[in-house]
Design a protein around this motif. Sequence first.
Motif, PDB file in Angstrom:
ATOM      1  N   PRO A 152      -3.542  -4.793 -20.001  1.00 48.69           N
ATOM      2  CA  PRO A 152      -3.899  -5.496 -21.223  1.00 48.69           C
ATOM      3  C   PRO A 152      -5.209  -4.938 -21.786  1.00 48.69           C
ATOM      4  CG  PRO A 152      -4.573  -6.795 -19.337  1.00 48.69           C
ATOM      5  CD  PRO A 152      -3.909  -5.565 -18.797  1.00 48.69           C
ATOM      6  N   SER A 175      -5.621 -13.482 -30.578  1.00 45.30           N
ATOM      7  CA  SER A 175      -4.791 -13.562 -29.364  1.00 45.30           C
ATOM      8  C   SER A 175      -3.415 -14.162 -29.652  1.00 45.30           C
ATOM      9  CB  SER A 175      -5.488 -14.394 -28.281  1.00 45.30           C
ATOM     10  OG  SER A 175      -5.469 -15.768 -28.632  1.00 45.30           O
ATOM     11  N   TRP A 180      -3.591  -9.366 -26.511  1.00 52.79           N
ATOM     12  CA  TRP A 180      -4.947  -9.013 -26.091  1.00 52.79           C
ATOM     13  C   TRP A 180      -5.629 -10.184 -25.390  1.00 52.79           C
ATOM     14  CZ3 TRP A 180      -6.170  -7.199 -31.754  1.00 52.79           C
ATOM     15  CH2 TRP A 180      -5.505  -5.994 -31.994  1.00 52.79           C
ATOM     16  N   HIS A 181      -6.632  -9.837 -24.570  1.00 58.24           N
ATOM     17  CA  HIS A 181      -7.493 -10.861 -23.983  1.00 58.24           C
ATOM     18  C   HIS A 181      -8.788 -10.852 -24.795  1.00 58.24           C
ATOM     19  CE1 HIS A 181      -5.463 -10.760 -19.746  1.00 58.24           C
ATOM     20  NE2 HIS A 181      -4.586 -10.723 -20.734  1.00 58.24           N
ATOM     21  N   GLY A 240      -1.500 -13.497 -26.270  1.00 61.35           N
ATOM     22  CA  GLY A 240      -2.652 -13.065 -25.481  1.00 61.35           C
ATOM     23  C   GLY A 240      -3.420 -14.236 -24.896  1.00 61.35           C
TER      24      GLY A 240
END
Length: 325
Positions: A152, A175, A180-181, A240
């Motif tokens: 990620p 997110s 995505w983080h 995310g």
Amino acid sequence: MIDSYGRRIDYLRISLTDACNLRCVYCMPEDMRFKPRAELLQDDEILAIVRAAAELGTTKIRLTGGEPTIRPGVVELVRSIAAVSGIAKVAMTTNGLLLADLAEPLAQAGLQALNVSIDTLNPAKFRRITRWGDLHRVWDGVAAAEAAGIHPLKLNAVVTRGFNEDEVAELARLSIDRPWHIRFIELMPLGSVADFQQESVVSSAETQARIEAELGPLHPVPGHDGHDPARPYRLAGAQGQIGFISTVTEPFCAGCNRYRLTADGKLRLCLLRDREVDLLTPLRQGCTVEELKTIIRTAVWNKPWGHGLPNGDVPQLRVMSQIGG
Ligand code: SAM
């Protein structure tokens, strides 16, 4: 390696240079002076330390800086580090400015994970925070990292009062549609910019409340790895995650598994403690691998329990760019 508190220490963060192509206001002063290259670890010295660290049980390396991508030969260095027996993961933290060209070669060389620092979605604000950065280049870099298959992807935002605390929900919103983080980091005080930093801290609790007020409840993600400083959450239906790194208000020293190597060859056992152990001098004096391992093992054994911010103990010797975060 085990430290004297029984923590397993297997994650080494290496600063590849103290220099940076940005001057983020919360990270360093504008007139920052960087060290001459001869005073920094050379590639063969970094590799000698990585090999020794791997023999001592280190499995994860993160490359940082300054800005790691400006180091000449960074792709070849990543390739060499990734090839060291025992190193299972090589990651990098970068401002992303040079990733458009470097993400693919870095991934090919063995880089597995990337954290990109991005504090705002507003190009003018980005220039104000970084003193001259071009946000579009960061987004080009993020796109290149995705195209290179790095997953990620973690986007780090340092929340700074008066700069971006009003924008955290917009960042968190990323997110929802992307895997995505998005991680919100509390500002930490260090060195010559500590006064500004202390005045500008925004707690994770405040950041979380702002996000939830705009986007609804954040749900804890089960199975949190106790070594990950980011407490993970998810917005309903999001692809995310959101993470909070609350070094100042909720220290996570008990789960710490890391040690750091500065670009000038000092082992730093706690990000926020000034005590360091010199590896550059013994290396240049021709120490053996066993001697190097003994210095590293002893340093790690003596890793301090945690930082002293709650007691007003602010590290003075370096600013963040000289350690790598
Ligand atoms: N240049 C790279 C980058 O921008 O990510 C790597 C080095 S930078 C020092 C690593 C991380 O530390 C970045 O996410 C940056 O925003 C963060 N950082 C810098 N100063 C900080 C501070 N005083 N408190 C908390 N995080 C900080």
